[in-house]
Design a protein around this motif. Structure first.
Motif, PDB file in Angstrom:
ATOM      1  N   ALA A 238      -0.760   1.167   2.191  1.00  0.00           N
ATOM      2  CA  ALA A 238      -0.944   0.353   3.497  1.00  0.00           C
ATOM      3  C   ALA A 238      -0.228   1.005   4.751  1.00  0.00           C
ATOM      4  O   ALA A 238       0.967   1.688   4.535  1.00  0.00           O
ATOM      5  CB  ALA A 238      -0.325  -0.795   2.990  1.00  0.00           C
ATOM      6  N   ILE A 239      -0.992   1.122   5.857  1.00  0.00           N
ATOM      7  CA  ILE A 239      -0.607   1.629   6.913  1.00  0.00           C
ATOM      8  C   ILE A 239      -0.031   0.727   7.859  1.00  0.00           C
ATOM      9  O   ILE A 239      -0.823  -0.281   8.290  1.00  0.00           O
ATOM     10  CB  ILE A 239      -1.660   2.606   7.314  1.00  0.00           C
ATOM     11  CG1 ILE A 239      -1.288   3.578   8.425  1.00  0.00           C
ATOM     12  CG2 ILE A 239      -2.812   1.970   7.799  1.00  0.00           C
ATOM     13  CD1 ILE A 239      -2.148   4.864   8.822  1.00  0.00           C
ATOM     14  N   HIS A 240       0.827   0.893   8.592  1.00  0.00           N
ATOM     15  CA  HIS A 240       1.475   0.020   9.725  1.00  0.00           C
ATOM     16  C   HIS A 240       1.869   0.414  10.785  1.00  0.00           C
ATOM     17  O   HIS A 240       2.149   1.547  11.035  1.00  0.00           O
ATOM     18  CB  HIS A 240       2.843  -0.861   8.905  1.00  0.00           C
ATOM     19  CG  HIS A 240       2.521  -1.559   7.517  1.00  0.00           C
ATOM     20  ND1 HIS A 240       1.885  -2.692   7.464  1.00  0.00           N
ATOM     21  CD2 HIS A 240       2.597  -0.949   6.267  1.00  0.00           C
ATOM     22  CE1 HIS A 240       1.443  -2.930   6.074  1.00  0.00           C
ATOM     23  NE2 HIS A 240       2.062  -1.937   5.423  1.00  0.00           N
TER      24      HIS A 240
ATOM     25  N   TYR B  11       8.050   4.403   0.579  1.00  0.00           N
ATOM     26  CA  TYR B  11       8.057   3.833   1.708  1.00  0.00           C
ATOM     27  C   TYR B  11       8.286   4.832   2.590  1.00  0.00           C
ATOM     28  O   TYR B  11       9.521   5.976   2.307  1.00  0.00           O
ATOM     29  CB  TYR B  11       9.114   3.043   1.736  1.00  0.00           C
ATOM     30  CG  TYR B  11       9.058   1.623   0.721  1.00  0.00           C
ATOM     31  CD1 TYR B  11       8.437   0.657   0.910  1.00  0.00           C
ATOM     32  CD2 TYR B  11       9.506   1.630  -0.549  1.00  0.00           C
ATOM     33  CE1 TYR B  11       8.183  -0.502   0.209  1.00  0.00           C
ATOM     34  CE2 TYR B  11       9.393   0.826  -1.514  1.00  0.00           C
ATOM     35  CZ  TYR B  11       8.658  -0.511  -1.056  1.00  0.00           C
ATOM     36  OH  TYR B  11       8.778  -1.444  -2.026  1.00  0.00           O
ATOM     37  N   GLY B  12       7.743   5.108   3.731  1.00  0.00           N
ATOM     38  CA  GLY B  12       8.043   6.174   4.624  1.00  0.00           C
ATOM     39  C   GLY B  12       7.229   6.300   5.717  1.00  0.00           C
ATOM     40  O   GLY B  12       6.681   5.151   6.164  1.00  0.00           O
TER      41      GLY B  12
ATOM     42  N   GLU C 289       9.543  10.578   3.357  1.00  0.00           N
ATOM     43  CA  GLU C 289       9.626   9.428   2.600  1.00  0.00           C
ATOM     44  C   GLU C 289      11.126   8.945   2.873  1.00  0.00           C
ATOM     45  O   GLU C 289      12.175   9.653   2.980  1.00  0.00           O
ATOM     46  CB  GLU C 289       9.745   9.830   1.054  1.00  0.00           C
ATOM     47  CG  GLU C 289       9.920   8.940   0.124  1.00  0.00           C
ATOM     48  CD  GLU C 289       9.739   9.405  -1.190  1.00  0.00           C
ATOM     49  OE1 GLU C 289      10.445   9.266  -2.141  1.00  0.00           O
ATOM     50  OE2 GLU C 289       8.572   9.779  -1.459  1.00  0.00           O
ATOM     51  N   GLU C 290      11.003   7.521   3.127  1.00  0.00           N
ATOM     52  CA  GLU C 290      12.498   6.977   3.303  1.00  0.00           C
ATOM     53  C   GLU C 290      13.100   6.212   2.058  1.00  0.00           C
ATOM     54  O   GLU C 290      14.248   5.891   2.109  1.00  0.00           O
ATOM     55  CB  GLU C 290      12.546   5.876   4.514  1.00  0.00           C
ATOM     56  CG  GLU C 290      11.869   6.816   5.703  1.00  0.00           C
ATOM     57  CD  GLU C 290      11.344   5.880   6.797  1.00  0.00           C
ATOM     58  OE1 GLU C 290      11.357   4.578   6.659  1.00  0.00           O
ATOM     59  OE2 GLU C 290      11.427   6.586   8.105  1.00  0.00           O
ATOM     60  N   ALA C 291      12.165   5.808   1.204  1.00  0.00           N
ATOM     61  CA  ALA C 291      12.734   5.075  -0.173  1.00  0.00           C
ATOM     62  C   ALA C 291      11.507   5.102  -1.052  1.00  0.00           C
ATOM     63  O   ALA C 291      10.401   5.460  -0.905  1.00  0.00           O
ATOM     64  CB  ALA C 291      12.986   3.631   0.207  1.00  0.00           C
ATOM     65  N   ARG C 292      11.982   4.880  -2.502  1.00  0.00           N
ATOM     66  CA  ARG C 292      11.038   4.814  -3.429  1.00  0.00           C
ATOM     67  C   ARG C 292      11.588   3.978  -4.401  1.00  0.00           C
ATOM     68  O   ARG C 292      12.640   3.867  -4.848  1.00  0.00           O
ATOM     69  CB  ARG C 292      10.842   6.267  -4.247  1.00  0.00           C
ATOM     70  CG  ARG C 292       9.796   6.229  -5.302  1.00  0.00           C
ATOM     71  CD  ARG C 292       9.663   7.751  -5.580  1.00  0.00           C
ATOM     72  NE  ARG C 292       8.698   8.401  -4.787  1.00  0.00           N
ATOM     73  CZ  ARG C 292       7.464   8.617  -4.981  1.00  0.00           C
ATOM     74  NH1 ARG C 292       6.879   8.035  -5.852  1.00  0.00           N
ATOM     75  NH2 ARG C 292       6.820   9.560  -4.022  1.00  0.00           N
TER      76      ARG C 292
ATOM     77  N   ALA D 103       0.970  10.933  16.829  1.00  0.00           N
ATOM     78  CA  ALA D 103       0.979   9.580  16.248  1.00  0.00           C
ATOM     79  C   ALA D 103       1.826   9.603  15.005  1.00  0.00           C
ATOM     80  O   ALA D 103       2.031  10.294  14.325  1.00  0.00           O
ATOM     81  CB  ALA D 103      -0.706   9.463  15.543  1.00  0.00           C
ATOM     82  N   ARG D 104       2.425   8.282  14.680  1.00  0.00           N
ATOM     83  CA  ARG D 104       3.540   7.822  13.896  1.00  0.00           C
ATOM     84  C   ARG D 104       2.993   6.736  13.182  1.00  0.00           C
ATOM     85  O   ARG D 104       2.523   5.675  13.985  1.00  0.00           O
ATOM     86  CB  ARG D 104       4.827   7.938  14.468  1.00  0.00           C
ATOM     87  CG  ARG D 104       5.446   9.295  14.895  1.00  0.00           C
ATOM     88  CD  ARG D 104       6.743   9.298  15.294  1.00  0.00           C
ATOM     89  NE  ARG D 104       7.166   8.197  16.086  1.00  0.00           N
ATOM     90  CZ  ARG D 104       7.056   8.362  17.618  1.00  0.00           C
ATOM     91  NH1 ARG D 104       6.631   9.488  18.164  1.00  0.00           N
ATOM     92  NH2 ARG D 104       7.571   7.513  18.391  1.00  0.00           N
ATOM     93  N   TRP D 105       3.202   6.411  11.966  1.00  0.00           N
ATOM     94  CA  TRP D 105       2.754   5.518  11.112  1.00  0.00           C
ATOM     95  C   TRP D 105       3.819   5.059  10.173  1.00  0.00           C
ATOM     96  O   TRP D 105       4.417   6.062   9.650  1.00  0.00           O
ATOM     97  CB  TRP D 105       1.495   5.801  10.537  1.00  0.00           C
ATOM     98  CG  TRP D 105       0.517   6.434  11.046  1.00  0.00           C
ATOM     99  CD1 TRP D 105       0.646   8.117  10.925  1.00  0.00           C
ATOM    100  CD2 TRP D 105      -0.649   6.131  11.912  1.00  0.00           C
ATOM    101  NE1 TRP D 105      -0.420   8.394  11.671  1.00  0.00           N
ATOM    102  CE2 TRP D 105      -1.126   7.265  12.379  1.00  0.00           C
ATOM    103  CE3 TRP D 105      -1.061   5.053  12.396  1.00  0.00           C
ATOM    104  CZ2 TRP D 105      -2.158   7.421  13.211  1.00  0.00           C
ATOM    105  CZ3 TRP D 105      -2.396   4.938  13.112  1.00  0.00           C
ATOM    106  CH2 TRP D 105      -2.786   6.171  13.400  1.00  0.00           C
ATOM    107  N   THR D 106       3.991   3.869   9.643  1.00  0.00           N
ATOM    108  CA  THR D 106       4.812   3.602   8.713  1.00  0.00           C
ATOM    109  C   THR D 106       3.859   3.498   7.559  1.00  0.00           C
ATOM    110  O   THR D 106       2.764   2.948   7.800  1.00  0.00           O
ATOM    111  CB  THR D 106       5.722   2.204   9.030  1.00  0.00           C
ATOM    112  OG1 THR D 106       4.921   1.188   9.173  1.00  0.00           O
ATOM    113  CG2 THR D 106       6.955   2.417   9.997  1.00  0.00           C
ATOM    114  N   ILE D 107       4.304   3.646   6.300  1.00  0.00           N
ATOM    115  CA  ILE D 107       3.443   3.516   5.080  1.00  0.00           C
ATOM    116  C   ILE D 107       4.268   2.933   4.067  1.00  0.00           C
ATOM    117  O   ILE D 107       5.535   3.400   3.766  1.00  0.00           O
ATOM    118  CB  ILE D 107       2.839   5.157   4.791  1.00  0.00           C
ATOM    119  CG1 ILE D 107       2.294   5.775   5.959  1.00  0.00           C
ATOM    120  CG2 ILE D 107       2.250   5.170   3.527  1.00  0.00           C
ATOM    121  CD1 ILE D 107       0.924   5.205   5.998  1.00  0.00           C
ATOM    122  N   VAL D 108       3.345   2.284   3.181  1.00  0.00           N
ATOM    123  CA  VAL D 108       3.772   1.645   2.071  1.00  0.00           C
ATOM    124  C   VAL D 108       2.819   2.149   0.976  1.00  0.00           C
ATOM    125  O   VAL D 108       1.443   1.818   1.277  1.00  0.00           O
ATOM    126  CB  VAL D 108       4.020   0.199   1.778  1.00  0.00           C
ATOM    127  CG1 VAL D 108       4.300  -0.173   0.373  1.00  0.00           C
ATOM    128  CG2 VAL D 108       4.992  -0.425   2.809  1.00  0.00           C
TER     129      VAL D 108
END
Length: 141
Positions: free
Chosen positions: A79-81, A114-115, A137-140, A94-99
């Motif tokens: 899921a891209i945000h 999450y990252g 990666e920011e969290a798992r 480009a930068r994207w937040t991802i789950v």
């Protein structure tokens, strides 16, 4: 206000990243079709860093994804945000937040990563392509 051409570029880049996510998500189901889809996303000399060292070249990137995901995962879902896209002529950042959610074969556990992706893109005769990509990666869970 953003000019029409700039808006078209931003939308094309967002669509390209969506195609990347769709290709990655296809890896556990059909590695051959996934690899074909991912070929159209990267430049031939693209680089990528998924946290395991720098991959150099589209073939190395796709090989890493196919070998690392297809035999291990039963499914994968991105899921891209919050897209940030800055176009400067024939290049873009480009930068994207991802789950990303995933399930390993033979497991009932659903993992979540999450990252962010940080991309550099270039305009080619075939359209926008990813020239470099970095996963942060920011969290798992």
């Amino acid at each position: 206000m953003m000019a029409e051409a700039a808006v078209a570029d931003v939308l094309a880049i967002q669509s390209l990243k969506a195609l990347y996510c769709e290709g990655a998500d296809l890896l556990p189901i059909d590695a051959v079709r996934a690899a074909e889809a991912l070929m159209a996303v990267f430049t031939a000399d693209a680089t990528a860093d998924y946290g395991a060292g720098l991959l150099k070249g589209r073939d190395a990137i796709i090989g890493f994804l196919v070998d690392g995901i297809s035999p291990v995962r039963s499914w994968l879902w991105h899921a891209i945000h919050t897209p940030f896209v800055a176009v400067d002529g024939d290049s873009a950042e480009a930068r994207w937040t991802i789950v990303a959610m995933m399930k390993d074969k033979g497991s009932d556990v659903i993992e979540r990563a999450y990252g962010r992706y940080a991309d550099r893109l270039v305009r080619t005769p075939q359209g926008w392509r990813i020239a470099s990509m970095r996963w942060i990666e920011e969290a798992r869970s």
